[in-house]
Design a protein around this motif. Structure first.
Motif, PDB file in Angstrom:
ATOM      1  N   ASP A  95       0.823  -1.203   0.000  1.00 38.33           N
ATOM      2  CA  ASP A  95       0.000   0.000   0.000  1.00 38.33           C
ATOM      3  C   ASP A  95       0.864   1.263   0.000  1.00 38.33           C
ATOM      4  O   ASP A  95       1.910   1.326   0.650  1.00 38.33           O
ATOM      5  N   ARG A  96       0.406   2.268  -0.733  1.00 43.17           N
ATOM      6  CA  ARG A  96       0.971   3.625  -0.719  1.00 43.17           C
ATOM      7  C   ARG A  96       2.499   3.627  -0.782  1.00 43.17           C
ATOM      8  O   ARG A  96       3.164   4.253   0.033  1.00 43.17           O
ATOM      9  N   SER A  97       3.017   2.946  -1.780  1.00 41.78           N
ATOM     10  CA  SER A  97       4.470   2.770  -1.885  1.00 41.78           C
ATOM     11  C   SER A  97       5.085   3.403  -3.120  1.00 41.78           C
ATOM     12  O   SER A  97       6.312   3.406  -3.254  1.00 41.78           O
ATOM     13  N   PHE A  98       4.262   3.947  -4.045  1.00 42.27           N
ATOM     14  CA  PHE A  98       4.795   4.443  -5.310  1.00 42.27           C
ATOM     15  C   PHE A  98       4.272   5.839  -5.619  1.00 42.27           C
ATOM     16  O   PHE A  98       3.112   6.158  -5.372  1.00 42.27           O
ATOM     17  N   ASP A  99       5.165   6.648  -6.185  1.00 35.35           N
ATOM     18  CA  ASP A  99       4.794   7.986  -6.642  1.00 35.35           C
ATOM     19  C   ASP A  99       4.214   7.966  -8.052  1.00 35.35           C
ATOM     20  O   ASP A  99       3.378   8.799  -8.402  1.00 35.35           O
ATOM     21  N   VAL A 100       4.708   7.037  -8.865  1.00 31.11           N
ATOM     22  CA  VAL A 100       4.267   6.911 -10.255  1.00 31.11           C
ATOM     23  C   VAL A 100       4.162   5.427 -10.603  1.00 31.11           C
ATOM     24  O   VAL A 100       5.030   4.633 -10.225  1.00 31.11           O
ATOM     25  N   ALA A 101       3.114   5.076 -11.322  1.00 27.33           N
ATOM     26  CA  ALA A 101       2.976   3.725 -11.871  1.00 27.33           C
ATOM     27  C   ALA A 101       2.809   3.837 -13.381  1.00 27.33           C
ATOM     28  O   ALA A 101       2.043   4.676 -13.861  1.00 27.33           O
ATOM     29  N   VAL A 102       3.537   3.007 -14.107  1.00 30.75           N
ATOM     30  CA  VAL A 102       3.417   2.982 -15.565  1.00 30.75           C
ATOM     31  C   VAL A 102       3.025   1.585 -16.025  1.00 30.75           C
ATOM     32  O   VAL A 102       3.421   0.583 -15.425  1.00 30.75           O
ATOM     33  N   MET A 103       2.239   1.537 -17.077  1.00 26.01           N
ATOM     34  CA  MET A 103       1.929   0.293 -17.792  1.00 26.01           C
ATOM     35  C   MET A 103       2.129   0.592 -19.272  1.00 26.01           C
ATOM     36  O   MET A 103       1.362   1.370 -19.852  1.00 26.01           O
ATOM     37  N   THR A 104       3.146   0.010 -19.853  1.00 19.55           N
ATOM     38  CA  THR A 104       3.508   0.318 -21.233  1.00 19.55           C
ATOM     39  C   THR A 104       3.170  -0.844 -22.158  1.00 19.55           C
ATOM     40  O   THR A 104       2.728  -1.905 -21.719  1.00 19.55           O
ATOM     41  N   SER A 105       3.404  -0.620 -23.443  1.00 23.21           N
ATOM     42  CA  SER A 105       3.237  -1.676 -24.457  1.00 23.21           C
ATOM     43  C   SER A 105       1.845  -2.302 -24.403  1.00 23.21           C
ATOM     44  O   SER A 105       1.674  -3.495 -24.644  1.00 23.21           O
ATOM     45  N   HIS A 106       0.840  -1.470 -24.064  1.00 23.19           N
ATOM     46  CA  HIS A 106      -0.569  -1.875 -24.093  1.00 23.19           C
ATOM     47  C   HIS A 106      -0.896  -2.994 -23.110  1.00 23.19           C
ATOM     48  O   HIS A 106      -1.813  -3.788 -23.350  1.00 23.19           O
ATOM     49  N   VAL A 107      -0.166  -3.031 -21.999  1.00 17.72           N
ATOM     50  CA  VAL A 107      -0.457  -3.999 -20.945  1.00 17.72           C
ATOM     51  C   VAL A 107      -1.918  -3.891 -20.513  1.00 17.72           C
ATOM     52  O   VAL A 107      -2.575  -4.903 -20.211  1.00 17.72           O
ATOM     53  N   ALA A 108      -2.464  -2.686 -20.491  1.00 23.73           N
ATOM     54  CA  ALA A 108      -3.838  -2.486 -20.030  1.00 23.73           C
ATOM     55  C   ALA A 108      -4.838  -3.325 -20.820  1.00 23.73           C
ATOM     56  O   ALA A 108      -5.877  -3.740 -20.284  1.00 23.73           O
ATOM     57  N   GLN A 109      -4.538  -3.610 -22.070  1.00 23.92           N
ATOM     58  CA  GLN A 109      -5.495  -4.315 -22.914  1.00 23.92           C
ATOM     59  C   GLN A 109      -5.569  -5.809 -22.625  1.00 23.92           C
ATOM     60  O   GLN A 109      -6.506  -6.480 -23.073  1.00 23.92           O
ATOM     61  N   PHE A 110      -4.604  -6.334 -21.896  1.00 31.70           N
ATOM     62  CA  PHE A 110      -4.620  -7.759 -21.564  1.00 31.70           C
ATOM     63  C   PHE A 110      -5.662  -8.072 -20.488  1.00 31.70           C
ATOM     64  O   PHE A 110      -5.992  -9.236 -20.267  1.00 31.70           O
ATOM     65  N   PHE A 111      -6.182  -7.053 -19.826  1.00 34.97           N
ATOM     66  CA  PHE A 111      -7.220  -7.248 -18.815  1.00 34.97           C
ATOM     67  C   PHE A 111      -8.568  -7.128 -19.523  1.00 34.97           C
ATOM     68  O   PHE A 111      -9.123  -6.044 -19.646  1.00 34.97           O
ATOM     69  N   THR A 112      -9.071  -8.246 -19.989  1.00 34.79           N
ATOM     70  CA  THR A 112     -10.167  -8.219 -20.958  1.00 34.79           C
ATOM     71  C   THR A 112     -11.549  -8.125 -20.324  1.00 34.79           C
ATOM     72  O   THR A 112     -12.496  -7.693 -20.975  1.00 34.79           O
ATOM     73  N   THR A 113     -11.703  -8.521 -19.061  1.00 32.45           N
ATOM     74  CA  THR A 113     -13.011  -8.434 -18.422  1.00 32.45           C
ATOM     75  C   THR A 113     -13.089  -7.189 -17.551  1.00 32.45           C
ATOM     76  O   THR A 113     -12.074  -6.678 -17.068  1.00 32.45           O
ATOM     77  N   ASP A 114     -14.303  -6.715 -17.317  1.00 25.02           N
ATOM     78  CA  ASP A 114     -14.476  -5.559 -16.434  1.00 25.02           C
ATOM     79  C   ASP A 114     -13.992  -5.877 -15.027  1.00 25.02           C
ATOM     80  O   ASP A 114     -13.399  -5.021 -14.361  1.00 25.02           O
ATOM     81  N   GLU A 115     -14.231  -7.091 -14.577  1.00 23.20           N
ATOM     82  CA  GLU A 115     -13.810  -7.482 -13.232  1.00 23.20           C
ATOM     83  C   GLU A 115     -12.292  -7.416 -13.083  1.00 23.20           C
ATOM     84  O   GLU A 115     -11.770  -6.875 -12.100  1.00 23.20           O
ATOM     85  N   ALA A 116     -11.579  -7.950 -14.074  1.00 26.83           N
ATOM     86  CA  ALA A 116     -10.115  -7.942 -14.004  1.00 26.83           C
ATOM     87  C   ALA A 116      -9.569  -6.528 -14.093  1.00 26.83           C
ATOM     88  O   ALA A 116      -8.635  -6.154 -13.361  1.00 26.83           O
ATOM     89  N   TRP A 117     -10.128  -5.711 -14.974  1.00 27.02           N
ATOM     90  CA  TRP A 117      -9.652  -4.334 -15.160  1.00 27.02           C
ATOM     91  C   TRP A 117      -9.933  -3.494 -13.916  1.00 27.02           C
ATOM     92  O   TRP A 117      -9.059  -2.778 -13.432  1.00 27.02           O
ATOM     93  N   ASP A 118     -11.142  -3.601 -13.381  1.00 28.89           N
ATOM     94  CA  ASP A 118     -11.471  -2.835 -12.183  1.00 28.89           C
ATOM     95  C   ASP A 118     -10.611  -3.273 -10.997  1.00 28.89           C
ATOM     96  O   ASP A 118     -10.180  -2.429 -10.190  1.00 28.89           O
ATOM     97  N   GLY A 119     -10.346  -4.569 -10.893  1.00 33.41           N
ATOM     98  CA  GLY A 119      -9.487  -5.052  -9.816  1.00 33.41           C
ATOM     99  C   GLY A 119      -8.072  -4.534  -9.940  1.00 33.41           C
ATOM    100  O   GLY A 119      -7.434  -4.179  -8.929  1.00 33.41           O
ATOM    101  N   LEU A 120      -7.574  -4.476 -11.158  1.00 35.82           N
ATOM    102  CA  LEU A 120      -6.236  -3.926 -11.389  1.00 35.82           C
ATOM    103  C   LEU A 120      -6.170  -2.464 -10.983  1.00 35.82           C
ATOM    104  O   LEU A 120      -5.240  -2.042 -10.275  1.00 35.82           O
ATOM    105  N   LEU A 121      -7.138  -1.671 -11.419  1.00 32.17           N
ATOM    106  CA  LEU A 121      -7.141  -0.245 -11.072  1.00 32.17           C
ATOM    107  C   LEU A 121      -7.245  -0.050  -9.565  1.00 32.17           C
ATOM    108  O   LEU A 121      -6.608   0.849  -9.002  1.00 32.17           O
TER     109      LEU A 121
END
Length: 245
Positions: A95-121
């Protein structure tokens, strides 16, 4: 093989040969550099191209990826000892350990369900300090990039470090609404054929904004390319910068 380009050492080498430093890396590095000596999370860090550059720029970097073969390649590169490498997912983040988080190379698109994407966020929001920034890219569905993923338009010939040239191409196998499945094909000399399959979700700008807002993020801006172009006028990207409330 599912996600073979990340899981199979032979295909990880091809991935490294194909995916050289580009304008997207310049963009992410520039955004992170706006926070000097930041504590940075590179989620889905892969073989560490950007991760190592962030560490070299003086940031305290943690690279997280579920693919062991990709992490093995990252750990073998010069400067890897400057990075904390974690094999796993965002669920492991403190928890509360990072100032910046990056996801590059379209990593975000691998989370194909709403449940997985919302859990990631939710995990990312938990891992960022209040006011911490999340930066990621996702292909703009209006660009219809998948229509160019066919054996003719996608054919390429990456050269491996040992001098061998691999013939590679991509083929879409299924389209269901905004979810696209595809297979990368690789022909190694003289005739060995390997495959890597995956599925991606193409979310619209409105969907991304709504999901971020629902998980406690404020969207600073969404751009259409790596030079800050408006959506629809750049590189067919949705480049998102958001801040944890």
């Amino acid at each position: 093989m599912r996600h073979g380009e990340f899981e199979d050492p032979r295909l990880v080498a091809v991935y490294d040969a194909e995916c050289r430093w580009g304008p997207d890396d310049d963009f992410f590095l520039g955004v992170v550099n706006e926070t000097p000596q930041a504590r940075v999370l590179d989620l889905g860090c892969g073989t560490g191209r950007l991760t190592l550059a962030l560490a070299s720029a003086g940031h305290r970097v943690t690279g997280v990826d579920p693919a062991r073969a990709s992490l093995d390649a990252a750990r073998a590169k010069p400067g890897a000892d400057r990075v904390t490498w974690i094999e796993g997912t965002a669920a492991l983040l403190p928890d509360r350990s990072f100032d910046v988080a990056v996801m590059t190379s379209h990593v975000a698109q691998f989370f194909t369900t709403d449940e997985a994407w919302d859990g990631l966020l939710a995990d990312l929001h938990r891992a960022l300090v209040p006011g911490g920034r999340l930066v990621f890219d996702s292909r703009d569905p209006a660009d219809r990039r998948w229509e160019r993923w066919n054996p003719v338009d996608s054919r390429r010939h990456p050269c491996l470090p040992d001098g061998r040239t691999v013939e590679a191409w991509t083929e879409v196998t299924e389209i269901r609404g905004d979810v696209v499945s595809f297979t990368h094909h690789y022909r190694f000399p003289p005739s060995r054929l390997l495959q890597s399959s995956a599925t991606l979700r193409f979310r619209t700008e409105a969907q991304l904004r709504a999901s971020l807002h629902a998980q406690g993020f404020t969207v600073e801006h969404v751009r259409g390319g790596w030079q800050g172009e408006p959506v629809g006028a750049g590189d067919g990207e949705l480049v998102v910068v958001a801040r944890a409330a």
